[in-house]
Design an enzyme around this catalytic site. Sequence first.
Site, PDB file in Angstrom:
ATOM      1  N   ASP A 335       0.838  -1.251  -0.081  1.00 52.32           N
ATOM      2  CA  ASP A 335      -0.292   0.081  -0.057  1.00 52.32           C
ATOM      3  C   ASP A 335       0.776   0.846  -0.459  1.00 52.32           C
ATOM      4  OD1 ASP A 335      -1.904   1.896   0.236  1.00 52.32           O
ATOM      5  OD2 ASP A 335      -2.374   1.897   2.416  1.00 52.32           O
ATOM      6  N   ASP A 644      -3.242  -1.005   5.818  1.00 52.01           N
ATOM      7  CA  ASP A 644      -3.929  -0.100   6.159  1.00 52.01           C
ATOM      8  C   ASP A 644      -5.329  -0.220   6.729  1.00 52.01           C
ATOM      9  OD1 ASP A 644      -3.945   1.844   4.665  1.00 52.01           O
ATOM     10  OD2 ASP A 644      -3.111   2.969   5.924  1.00 52.01           O
ATOM     11  N   ASP A 648      -8.250  -2.980   2.755  1.00 49.43           N
ATOM     12  CA  ASP A 648      -7.664  -4.089   2.120  1.00 49.43           C
ATOM     13  C   ASP A 648      -7.203  -5.613   2.836  1.00 49.43           C
ATOM     14  OD1 ASP A 648      -5.202  -1.937   1.282  1.00 49.43           O
ATOM     15  OD2 ASP A 648      -4.837  -0.839   3.283  1.00 49.43           O
TER      16      ASP A 648
END
Length: 923
Positions: A335, A644, A648
């Site tokens: 990410d 986070d 996700d």
Amino acid sequence: MVAPLDSSPVDTYHDLSAHEVVLLHETDPHRGLDADEAVHRLDRFGPNVLPAASGHGLLRRILRQFHNPLIYVLLSAAAITLWLDEYVDSAVILAVVLVNATVGFVQESKAEAALDALRSMVRTQTRVIRGGRQQTLPSDDLVPGDLVVLEAGDKVPADLRLIRVAELQVDESALTGESVPVLKDEVVLPRATAVADRRNMVHSGTLVTAGTGAGITVATGDRTELGEIHRLVGAADVLATPLTAKLTSFSRVLTVAIVVLAAATFAIGLVRGQDAPETFTAAVALAVGAIPEGLPAVVTITMAIGVARMARRRAVIRRLPAVETLGSTTVICSDKTGTLTANQMTVRHLWTMHSLYTVTGSGYAPEGAVHDPTGSVAPTDSDEALRWTIVAGAGCNDAHLDRQDGRWSVVGDPTEAAMLVVAGKAGLGPDAVRAEHPRVGTIPFSSERQFMATLHAGSHPSERIVLAKGAVERILERCRYAMGPDGGLLPLDRDSVHRAVEDLARQGLRVLATAVRTIDAEAVFDLPVVSDEMVFTGLHAMLDPPRQAAVDAVHVCHVAGIAVKMITGDHAATAAAIARQLGLIGEADDGLVLTGQDLDAIPVEELAEAVGRARVFARVSPEQKLRLVGALQERGHVVAMTGDGVNDAPALRQADIGVAMGHGGTEVAKEAADMVLTDDDFATIEAAVEEGRGVFDNLTKFIVWVLPTSLGQGLVILAAIVFGTTLPILPTQILWINMTTAVALGLMLAFEPKEPDTMSRPPRDPTRPLLTGALVTRILLVSGLIVGGAWWLFEWELGNGAGVDEARTSAVNLVVAVELFYLFSCRSLTSSVWRIGFFGNRWILVGVFVQTLAQLAITYVPAMNTLFQTAPIDAGAWLRIVGLATLAVLVVAVDKSLRARTARGTTTPRRRRGPVAAPTVSR
């Protein structure tokens, strides 16, 4: 024509007008639902909660922990040792089995915990208008058609189609990955609009950061976007780790081999006319000798040591096998926001009509400086345009910075926070600006105006100062002049401003303009004041910058042959700019950036190849992240996925190893992940990969060390049966060797330091077997040396007048001595012990000392002699034992040296340059 509520519901609402949504849900845009209708709909649609996981029964989940070939082997070993009345050994083996089963049972609850965390996200209190009256009720009672009122600080309780907004901004980062709050409106959008761009919708679990609004509830419970993620988390496959898969395969082969050898031993003995009970005892001895009882315990302990080492490097492991999986990683899907970047907007450049200034430092800490084009620190008192650009950004500002426990955080909009920070770096602290020019009036930001203006006290009581900031076009159209470095007025060169904005935007920077005007203290502060009489001062150009540690870590990963791919909810231009700074792509590599729409347009049969080639994925949905991970796994990759947010969680669960952020991560992401980073830093992943490789190396070293003993002991028994001679080693003596050496010697390899080339070699091919051909050859070589040495020594002792117990004691000590000497060789599978040194792992020296005492005890302590049928031996026997063990380890050293020379002669070093694509791994 819109379908009525009783028919099959539509799957999108952003492409419908507010009027159509009201009709569809048979509600009122001002009065909401009647109380009776709300109760009726609660019965029809159920509460606004995510469904609980069904799961398997407790007993079935417990029994499943024993469904493994290696466990079958251990249970067989426990039964055999129990049959032999070796109660202590049987208890130890059973304890190992129970510990492994307990760990597996606890870890299997991870998916249920992730789903529970998702369900807790939507339980809150919410304001609803029913029957024309506003009331507060639990979000569980919300039903489709309810009219929900939103204010700053509210958690959105369900998916809503907005019908009224007033400067409503929503933080959707947990759901979509968007790094800044999204400004909402009621406009109708095209049907193909991605979730992250549906600005007329708000979704369950997101947070209102500013403004107010009202919306019609269009989806509750598992029909929300959060509910879809809940489904994906539950459906994601949990793949076996590389080591688990290899150990399972190894266990199957070992189980079959042990059964076949034991049966063959028994059959051969019967054919030779030997006593059946005695032959069966020999077959049992072979099975006991061939079972590496210490393997599961050492695997668990080695991983636990890896967990401790990773924790010291700020990586907390939630699932033990994840330690080893890290070492097998071939692709890291990271990410962007908060992992590769700090998730803190930072001004990188300030631009005025006569100069471009560079700002150093990252994040919300006011550490850094403003530099002019020559690289010198730019004093603000020598450039009035620069000073007023900074003052306007800090004064026309509603954000606040807060420092707690040494960490800086923002209260308010991250963009405004960045302007406060650059003021501090320039020596114009926000508090000082506010004290010098107190605010006396405000025209708030709106989506129509796209700027904010504030009125401040001037230098003289008779004047006021107007400060403005906002979109470049909106500020420029209100300016006629620009400020010069001396504070004088210059004609505004709009073309120069536009060129500067384009240059900065190509770097992925978000650009805002500032302006100032002086008015009379008696003048009315309203919109006409912010007209074409404003004076343009300059531009703030900002972005969420990459962490320097992440840049270095990406380079290390490339050197180690690990591909890094960035997955983000941000726009493609921003993602590409960050990727260039990280070294993921070059200046001309825009083709390596794919958006969510691009992925949807790629045919299924071409997806895996496209995903393998691309390095940046922008504006992707949770389901697309899941597909990305699956496509890489189809190509044979071991995938680590970082994240986070709630969006996700499915991909974290699907990946071979999911990595969540400890500081900025949601509880949902943490529960779905295998590892949590306490510092939210990508560099920690690289450190954890290094530790993981070290763990796998140490496990391989233990297996290469332990198998020759198990195989050698089994072959000694088999040879005795084939030749019809006395057993050189008894079953109880074999158990002594296996259990004591595994703990005192083999376990010490778990503490072996990482070798220097750990992160300079490519990742292991996931399809490569646990033991390569070279290692299998070495195992067979050492096994042969053990068999030949033990057999020769046993016969030699008998031939020279020793008793059977003495001869067996010599054979037992020889096996242990070979293991002890061979242990030093196994500290490196490729380098000689002379190169790595004898004292790099002092735990091995401790183990050698303990094992030596144990062997002296079993040889000379009378009680041990009686228990294990051993006898004292003389110094001559010890010399023969040491001589044979030394010969064995020298043979292994020669084998290592020859293979190393061959490898150097056939390998051509390659130098990596720049970013690398994911290595192609065929199954």
